[in-house]
Design an enzyme around this catalytic site. Structure first.
Site, PDB file in Angstrom:
ATOM      1  N   CYS A 220       0.847  -1.185   0.000  1.00 48.82           N
ATOM      2  CA  CYS A 220       0.000   0.000   0.000  1.00 48.82           C
ATOM      3  C   CYS A 220       0.887   1.241   0.000  1.00 48.82           C
ATOM      4  O   CYS A 220       1.877   1.285   0.720  1.00 48.82           O
ATOM      5  CB  CYS A 220      -0.884  -0.025   1.248  1.00 48.82           C
ATOM      6  SG  CYS A 220      -2.027   1.356   1.352  1.00 48.82           S
ATOM      7  N   PRO A 221       0.604   2.223  -0.804  1.00 51.90           N
ATOM      8  CA  PRO A 221      -0.590   2.453  -1.630  1.00 51.90           C
ATOM      9  C   PRO A 221      -0.403   2.089  -3.102  1.00 51.90           C
ATOM     10  O   PRO A 221      -1.210   2.462  -3.926  1.00 51.90           O
ATOM     11  CB  PRO A 221      -0.795   3.952  -1.494  1.00 51.90           C
ATOM     12  CG  PRO A 221       0.610   4.503  -1.476  1.00 51.90           C
ATOM     13  CD  PRO A 221       1.410   3.469  -0.706  1.00 51.90           C
TER      14      PRO A 221
END
Length: 188
Positions: free
Chosen positions: A17-18
């Site tokens: 993430c992201p």
């Protein structure tokens, strides 16, 4: 298990993430409305992240299939005009479809993409995506009343117009799967 047709596969395996969201966002810009992307990811948080991102951007999160360490997420690029009022004259509600769906003289035709259908559809509905309807029209029985469903009523409206012009007895289902509260099946 049903094969899910996608327009593009995005490899986000090994990314944290992201980055799966960043890559998905970039890829979605290249797609046309209605196209489906398969995002392959290994980040366990990507399921919640992609679902939230899709909902916040107006795209449609279809679902996820887990295959070993790989999560295969499916997202459909939505168009901005999916909430337009339907033009086809014969419109019925979801409730009507639920009451007639087991009648042998009726057919429920789901004109959403195969990925949408695979994750959730009305039991016994037949899936012919809108883009394939013209070439697959011979699969439909002219003797039956056909209830045409999609996500919001826009694609089903177009399908009803096509089928009506060919002599079929059709009803457009509004609001469709976006607000379906009854039993559903999935083929994934």
């Amino acid at each position: 298990m049903q094969t899910i047709k996608t327009d593009i596969v995005l490899d986000a395996r090994g990314l944290a993430c992201p980055m799966p969201i960043v890559r998905t966002k970039k890829t979605m810009k290249t797609l046309e409305s209605g196209q489906v992307v398969e995002v392959q990811a290994t980040d366990k948080g990507s399921t919640a992240d992609l679902r939230a991102w899709a909902n916040s951007t107006g795209n449609q999160y279809l679902g996820t299939i887990e295959e070993g360490d790989v999560l295969r997420h499916y997202v459909r690029k939505s168009s901005g005009d999916e909430q337009e009022a339907p033009a086809f004259k014969s419109v019925v509600t979801n409730e009507t479809v639920e009451t007639v769906r087991n009648n042998p003289d009726t057919l429920i035709l789901d004109v959403r993409e195969t990925a949408e259908y695979a994750f959730s559809h009305i039991p016994n509905a037949v899936n012919i995506p809108l883009g394939e309807l013209e070439t697959r029209i011979g699969e439909l029985d002219t003797a039956k009343t056909i209830y045409v469903v999609c996500r919001t009523g826009s694609r089903s409206d177009l399908a009803c117009q096509q089928l009506d012009a060919k002599g079929f007895n059709v009803q457009n289902v509004i609001p469709g799967m976006s607000d379906w509260k009854y039993d559903t099946h999935q083929t994934v």
